[in-house]
Design an enzyme around this catalytic site. Structure first.
Site, PDB file in Angstrom:
ATOM      1  N   GLY A  43      16.576  43.504  23.733  1.00 56.31           N
ATOM      2  CA  GLY A  43      17.945  43.564  23.243  1.00 56.31           C
ATOM      3  C   GLY A  43      18.945  43.150  24.307  1.00 56.31           C
ATOM      4  N   LEU A 224       7.215  28.837  18.198  1.00 59.94           N
ATOM      5  CA  LEU A 224       5.896  28.265  18.496  1.00 59.94           C
ATOM      6  C   LEU A 224       5.726  27.918  19.966  1.00 59.94           C
ATOM      7  CD1 LEU A 224       5.831  25.762  15.463  1.00 59.94           C
ATOM      8  CD2 LEU A 224       4.909  28.101  15.518  1.00 59.94           C
ATOM      9  N   ASP A 256      13.662  35.691  23.977  1.00 54.90           N
ATOM     10  CA  ASP A 256      14.996  36.292  23.992  1.00 54.90           C
ATOM     11  C   ASP A 256      16.068  35.219  24.084  1.00 54.90           C
ATOM     12  OD1 ASP A 256      13.813  38.788  23.900  1.00 54.90           O
ATOM     13  OD2 ASP A 256      13.776  38.989  26.084  1.00 54.90           O
TER      14      ASP A 256
END
Length: 310
Positions: A43, A224, A256
């Site tokens: 996060g 991917l 991320d």
């Protein structure tokens, strides 16, 4: 750039990164080549990625009152991230992650203990509803408790805010979570665990996406790695190629970086394919650098890469 905010709800942990030529076996001690400590958590990384790309970012999480928590607070101050709903607890320590990085390939293995952020609760989310309501996108992951993630997604949905769930790490989730996801962004291994099917080639990737769509997800984006991303919804099925921005040094923060970039592009009104391409460009720059949060690129760097690869 979007006038509205991107709200990210997720984890902060301190990353303890060890570089080594070989992984130790159980019971074995080996000498590594390098050690670094820095801010991490999916996060937090995604919030930093979004902020560096020019987004107005609000971060919902929970920290302990300790040195690792101070590391987070200093980071968000430096990055201009809104911390109005960054809660503190004296009952739990801020979490940590041990990251073992292969110094040759850049591949990694990670053990995460979420700590304080795992105790984000429904009351915390209710208090943060003004930030969610003022957002163009709500982004979350699975490094919080699953009930909190479901509650946050439902809150955003009820407020009419588009939702992105990055289902990482791969965990069992209740079926009720899927209709709450406007966008679901697993990697191949996470997609495989969500649908309990092998995901080893493009045909299997598309089959997994179809299963997830049938469960109520509106849009599926399967990342991917070096092959880019596969986008699937009711009207689009497309592979978005990866970007080569230089030699790969470390892939730790690539997912991320993608999610932060994807969220920013959506917040700016881009369609899913353009947003996935932007996310791939952000990830492409990030893997050419060491560290997680430090690897997240600025907007100008991503724009240069996009212009060089029209």
């Amino acid at each position: 750039m979007s006038d509205k905010w991107v709200t990210v709800m997720g984890s902060f942990v301190a990353d303890l990164a060890f570089r080594t030529k070989v992984l130790p076996a159980w019971g074995e001690t080996i000498m590594g080549s390098d050690f670094k400590m820095g801010p991490g958590g999916k996060g937090s990384n995604q919030a930093v990625a979004a902020a560096r790309l020019g987004g107005k970012v609000s971060f919902i999480s929970k920290l302990g009152r300790d040195a690792f928590g101070d590391l987070a607070r200093n980071l968000y101050k430096a990055e201009g991230i809104d911390t109005q709903f960054l809660y503190e607890t004296t009952e739990h320590a801020t979490g940590g992650a041990a990251i073992i990085v292969d110094e040759v390939s850049g591949e990694n293995a990670i053990v995460v203990v979420p700590g304080a952020c795992f105790h984000v609760n429904t009351e915390d989310i209710d208090h943060a509803k003004p930030a969610i309501q003022n957002s163009s996108v709500f982004l979350t992951q699975l490094e919080l408790s699953v009930p909190a993630v479901v509650y946050g997604l439902r809150a955003a949905k009820n407020l009419g805010v588009p939702t992105i769930l990055n289902p990482a790490p791969a965990l069992p989730v209740p079926d009720e979570i899927f209709p709450l996801c406007d966008y679901l962004t697993p990697n191949e291994s996470e997609a495989a665990k969500l649908v309990n099917l092998p995901v080893t080639n493009l045909k299997e990737v598309e089959k997994a996406a179809d299963v997830l769509l049938s469960r109520g997800v509106k849009n599926v984006v399967v990342t991917l790695g070096a092959h880019g991303a596969f986008v699937k919804n009711a009207s689009v099925a497309k592979v978005v190629p990866a970007f080569n921005a230089g030699p790969v040094l470390e892939t730790t923060g690539a997912g991320d970086a993608f999610n932060g970039g994807f969220a920013i592009a959506l917040s700016e009104g881009q369609d899913i394919v353009v947003a996935a391409r932007f996310g791939c460009a952000v990830a492409g720059v990030s893997v050419t650098r060491l560290g997680t949060a430090p690897s997240m690129p600025k907007r100008a760097e991503v724009d240069v890469l996009l212009k060089a690869n029209p």
